[in-house]
Scaffold this active site. Structure first.
Site, PDB file in Angstrom:
ATOM      1  N   ASP A 143       0.920  -1.197  -0.011  1.00 47.43           N
ATOM      2  CA  ASP A 143       0.108  -0.005   0.010  1.00 47.43           C
ATOM      3  C   ASP A 143       0.703   1.364   0.013  1.00 47.43           C
ATOM      4  O   ASP A 143       0.681   2.237  -0.822  1.00 47.43           O
ATOM      5  CB  ASP A 143      -0.945  -0.031   1.301  1.00 47.43           C
ATOM      6  CG  ASP A 143      -1.645   1.198   1.173  1.00 47.43           C
ATOM      7  OD1 ASP A 143      -3.038   1.151   0.896  1.00 47.43           O
ATOM      8  OD2 ASP A 143      -1.365   2.123   1.747  1.00 47.43           O
ATOM      9  N   VAL A 171      -5.207   2.460  -0.080  1.00 46.12           N
ATOM     10  CA  VAL A 171      -5.262   2.023  -1.421  1.00 46.12           C
ATOM     11  C   VAL A 171      -5.717   0.337  -1.374  1.00 46.12           C
ATOM     12  O   VAL A 171      -6.610   0.128  -2.001  1.00 46.12           O
ATOM     13  CB  VAL A 171      -4.136   1.834  -2.064  1.00 46.12           C
ATOM     14  CG1 VAL A 171      -4.100   1.401  -3.275  1.00 46.12           C
ATOM     15  CG2 VAL A 171      -3.272   3.511  -2.094  1.00 46.12           C
ATOM     16  N   ASP A 172      -5.490  -0.307  -0.218  1.00 46.65           N
ATOM     17  CA  ASP A 172      -5.938  -1.669  -0.155  1.00 46.65           C
ATOM     18  C   ASP A 172      -7.394  -1.693   0.149  1.00 46.65           C
ATOM     19  O   ASP A 172      -8.170  -2.509  -0.424  1.00 46.65           O
ATOM     20  CB  ASP A 172      -5.333  -2.311   0.983  1.00 46.65           C
ATOM     21  CG  ASP A 172      -3.746  -2.632   0.979  1.00 46.65           C
ATOM     22  OD1 ASP A 172      -3.799  -3.430  -0.388  1.00 46.65           O
ATOM     23  OD2 ASP A 172      -3.002  -2.945   1.594  1.00 46.65           O
ATOM     24  N   VAL A 173      -7.905  -0.676   0.933  1.00 43.86           N
ATOM     25  CA  VAL A 173      -9.291  -0.464   1.103  1.00 43.86           C
ATOM     26  C   VAL A 173     -10.214  -0.304  -0.012  1.00 43.86           C
ATOM     27  O   VAL A 173     -11.245  -0.831  -0.513  1.00 43.86           O
ATOM     28  CB  VAL A 173      -9.664   0.353   2.247  1.00 43.86           C
ATOM     29  CG1 VAL A 173     -11.040   0.862   2.247  1.00 43.86           C
ATOM     30  CG2 VAL A 173      -8.680  -0.065   3.673  1.00 43.86           C
ATOM     31  N   GLY A 176     -10.078  -3.421  -2.215  1.00 47.27           N
ATOM     32  CA  GLY A 176     -10.889  -4.139  -1.654  1.00 47.27           C
ATOM     33  C   GLY A 176     -12.564  -3.913  -2.230  1.00 47.27           C
ATOM     34  O   GLY A 176     -13.352  -4.896  -2.551  1.00 47.27           O
TER      35      GLY A 176
END
Length: 380
Positions: A143, A171-173, A176
């Site tokens: 991230d 960014v990961d969120v 997802g």
């Protein structure tokens, strides 16, 4: 009460954040999710199980707890032939497979899209990567790295200061969330046609899409945005401002709100000043406007101003810490924390799913599963 994704079976080979966040959302909506965790010598399951502190009262890493509720866990060692066959059998019985390994790893294990979809053409197979399967296939998808390479750090932080990351793995969120949308769209298509498909989401593209107005400033306007601290590139006043005590956040989005702000501050003539009468003018003269506002705001503490401005529908508030943010949500009746039961009878409080559905709301059935070094579901 039925759930939106009743009878949808998800096998989750992902770990850390983007993939587990997506599968937790699917689980909240009723899907049955089996989380495949790494076993074998020296293995301890999902990496985030050891990402602490902080830990909860039961000694579990709160990072892991944040994205793994409503799941079962199966621990498998892919170097063991029997465990690998178990993984293939689980995947063969799934409606959805989610993975975030480096491109090519799942193919080498016999768990790639081509192999699984050949056996079951109705399978929805979601791959989450850092930079896609082409020229960026071998790049590490962390991230922080994506925030840097994807431009987010170049527009975050004080003007002229050093680049700043966002205070959460945003960014990961985002990836997802995009993965969840893609999976749901693919399931809708399968319902209509019986046909599965591959869903691909990469972190870099997710970030670029989420830059929204800052992205279109470049793509459509040829402008490369820069760091502006807490100011907004296109709206003013839209920032925190110092008061007699604390800071007041103003998010003035139109001329009516600005006129009401000026009334509360005791300078109604300011709204008619040609330098500030329109948003475009306010952006152009943001520094002189800021100086005037700061001078007026010095008369009272930030909470007093927030109350007075909210009463006349001017978006304003104080800067809360995380605890105060949850307390605010609770006062507003949003019930931000849900208790989830553990196998030992204890409970753990986690953040509520924000999606409201009148007929098939999210459900909270179980806490994130404990690590169990054997190949059977931890909550059989």
């Amino acid at each position: 009460m039925p759930s939106a994704l009743d009878n949808v079976r998800v096998v989750d080979f992902s770990r850390v954040l983007a993939g587990p966040f997506a599968t937790m959302l699917l689980a909240d909506l009723g899907a049955s999710v089996v989380k495949i965790e790494r076993g074998g010598p020296g293995a301890a399951g999902d990496d985030t199980r050891t990402w602490g502190p902080p830990y909860d009262d039961a000694g579990e890493a709160t990072y892991y707890l944040s994205v793994n509720r409503n799941k079962d866990s199966v621990v498998l060692d892919f170097a063991d032939r029997a465990d690998l066959e178990r993984a293939r059998a689980l995947a063969a019985g799934a409606d959805v497979v989610v993975e975030n390994f480096r491109p090519g790893v799942m193919d080498r294990l016999g768990l790639g899209y081509e192999a699984l979809s050949a056996a079951d053409p109705s399978l929805v197979y979601c791959s989450i990567t850092g930079f896609g399967r082409r020229a960026g296939a071998d790049l590490p998808g962390y991230d922080l790295l994506i925030q840097a390479l994807g431009g987010l750090m170049s527009i975050t932080g004080p003007a002229g200061g050093e680049p700043q990351k966002v205070g959460v793995a945003l960014v990961d969120v985002l990836a997802g969330l995009f993965a969840t949308v893609g999976i749901l769209a693919a399931l809708r298509h399968r319902t209509a046609t019986g046909e599965g498909q591959r869903v691909e989401v990469d972190l870099l593209s997710s970030l670029l899409a989420a830059l929204v107005n800052q992205g279109s400033a470049f793509t459509a306007g040829g402008v490369v945005p820069t760091r502006m601290g807490n100011q907004h590139p296109s709206v003013a006043p839209y920032e925190p401002l110092p008061c007699a005590e604390g800071e007041l956040v103003l998010a003035v989005g139109n001329d009516r709100q600005f006129a009401a702000l000026c009334e509360v501050l005791g300078v109604p003539a300011l709204a008619a000043d040609p330098r500030y009468a329109t948003n475009t003018a306010r952006v152009e003269h943001r520094e002189t406007l800021r100086a005037t506002l700061v001078e007026r705001l010095a008369a009272r503490p930030a909470p007093d101003w927030a109350q007075a401005l909210t009463a006349v529908r001017v978006p304003a508030g104080v800067v809360n810490d995380v605890g105060a943010a949850f307390a605010l949500a609770a006062r507003l009746g949003l019930e931000p924390i849900v208790p989830l039961p553990r196998p030992d009878g204890s409970t753990v409080g986690l953040t509520r799913n924000p999606i409201g559905l009148s007929a098939t709301p999210p459900t909270y059935r179980s806490a994130p599963p404990p690590y169990a070094a054997h190949p059977e579901p931890s909550r059989a």
